[in-house]
Design a protein around this motif. Structure first.
Motif, short mmCIF file in Angstrom:
data_model
loop_
_atom_site.label_atom_id
_atom_site.label_comp_id
_atom_site.label_asym_id
_atom_site.label_seq_id
_atom_site.Cartn_x
_atom_site.Cartn_y
_atom_site.Cartn_z
N THR A 3 0.82 -1.12 -0.05
CA THR A 3 -0.13 0.00 -0.04
C THR A 3 0.87 1.21 -0.13
O THR A 3 0.39 2.31 -0.33
CB THR A 3 -0.82 0.04 1.09
OG1 THR A 3 0.00 -0.05 2.25
CG2 THR A 3 -2.07 -1.21 1.26
N ASN A 4 2.14 1.19 0.37
CA ASN A 4 2.82 2.36 0.66
C ASN A 4 3.94 2.66 -0.29
O ASN A 4 4.91 3.42 -0.42
CB ASN A 4 3.22 2.56 1.95
CG ASN A 4 2.36 2.62 2.97
OD1 ASN A 4 1.32 3.39 2.62
ND2 ASN A 4 2.62 2.30 4.01
N GLU A 5 4.37 1.65 -1.22
CA GLU A 5 5.61 1.31 -1.94
C GLU A 5 5.25 0.96 -3.31
O GLU A 5 4.39 0.02 -3.51
CB GLU A 5 6.67 0.28 -1.39
CG GLU A 5 7.17 0.66 0.12
CD GLU A 5 8.11 -0.13 0.38
OE1 GLU A 5 9.41 -0.16 0.39
OE2 GLU A 5 7.74 -1.50 0.84
N SER A 6 6.27 1.46 -4.34
CA SER A 6 5.97 1.00 -5.62
C SER A 6 7.38 1.00 -6.30
O SER A 6 8.25 1.84 -6.04
CB SER A 6 5.04 1.76 -6.16
OG SER A 6 5.43 3.10 -6.55
N LEU A 7 7.20 0.22 -7.28
CA LEU A 7 8.35 0.04 -8.37
C LEU A 7 7.89 0.52 -9.71
O LEU A 7 7.07 -0.02 -10.04
CB LEU A 7 9.19 -1.37 -8.45
CG LEU A 7 9.93 -1.77 -7.21
CD1 LEU A 7 10.63 -3.14 -7.55
CD2 LEU A 7 11.21 -0.59 -6.94
N ARG A 8 8.94 1.30 -10.29
CA ARG A 8 8.59 1.90 -11.82
C ARG A 8 9.90 1.72 -12.65
O ARG A 8 10.69 2.01 -12.06
CB ARG A 8 8.14 3.21 -11.90
CG ARG A 8 6.75 3.42 -11.22
CD ARG A 8 6.39 4.83 -11.22
NE ARG A 8 5.05 4.97 -10.63
CZ ARG A 8 5.05 5.55 -9.52
NH1 ARG A 8 5.91 5.83 -8.59
NH2 ARG A 8 3.80 5.59 -8.90
N ILE A 9 9.59 1.07 -13.88
CA ILE A 9 10.87 1.15 -14.74
C ILE A 9 10.75 2.14 -15.68
O ILE A 9 9.44 2.29 -16.20
CB ILE A 9 10.77 -0.31 -15.40
CG1 ILE A 9 11.13 -1.31 -14.44
CG2 ILE A 9 11.82 -0.21 -16.66
CD1 ILE A 9 11.11 -2.63 -15.40
N ILE A 10 11.50 3.05 -15.91
CA ILE A 10 11.41 4.35 -16.48
C ILE A 10 12.45 4.48 -17.59
O ILE A 10 13.57 4.00 -17.45
CB ILE A 10 11.46 5.63 -15.63
CG1 ILE A 10 10.35 5.39 -14.60
CG2 ILE A 10 11.47 6.72 -16.35
CD1 ILE A 10 10.38 6.49 -13.69
#
Length: 128
Positions: free
Chosen positions: A55-62
């Protein structure tokens, strides 16, 4: 005052208008990718993939100018940005082929903790 019914010419105009709307909708639907690429051709930053770690963390590939980065974002903490190409090349074995993957001589020593990004070392605790 007498109320007149719908005239045949009015029905014809309505059918032509609806046919034109459906035709425009089909054309836009078919060429939406090309239209979108032309409208956003000058964008330098693109989000390739997003993964929620909770609920508080995310990973993104940019992707920025043909370079890929991994972005770790936490709700109450600072975001960290790491080049993805360096992480991938460090973890890939130097030899190629199935024999090199199956051989015991290819086993690599564990990476020291200072080389691992901090967000990968954190352990998630639920309800504690």
């Amino acid at each position: 005052m007498a109320v007149q019914g719908v005239q045949p010419f009015q029905m014809f105009i309505m059918v032509v208008f609806l046919a034109a709307l459906v035709t425009i909708w089909l054309i836009v639907k078919q060429y939406s990718g090309r239209i979108r690429n032309k409208l956003h051709a000058d964008r330098r930053i693109e989000v390739m993939q997003e993964l929620s770690l909770g609920t508080n963390e995310s990973l993104r590939i940019i992707r920025v100018d043909e370079q890929e980065f991994i972005l770790h974002a936490a709700k109450n903490g600072p975001a960290s940005l790491h080049p993805l190409n360096q992480l991938v090349t460090q973890s890939l074995p130097q030899q190629t082929g199935i024999e090199s993957l199956l051989s015991a001589s290819n086993s690599q020593a564990p990476v020291p903790e200072e080389d691992i990004p901090a967000f990968l070392l954190k352990k998630k605790t639920r309800g504690r």
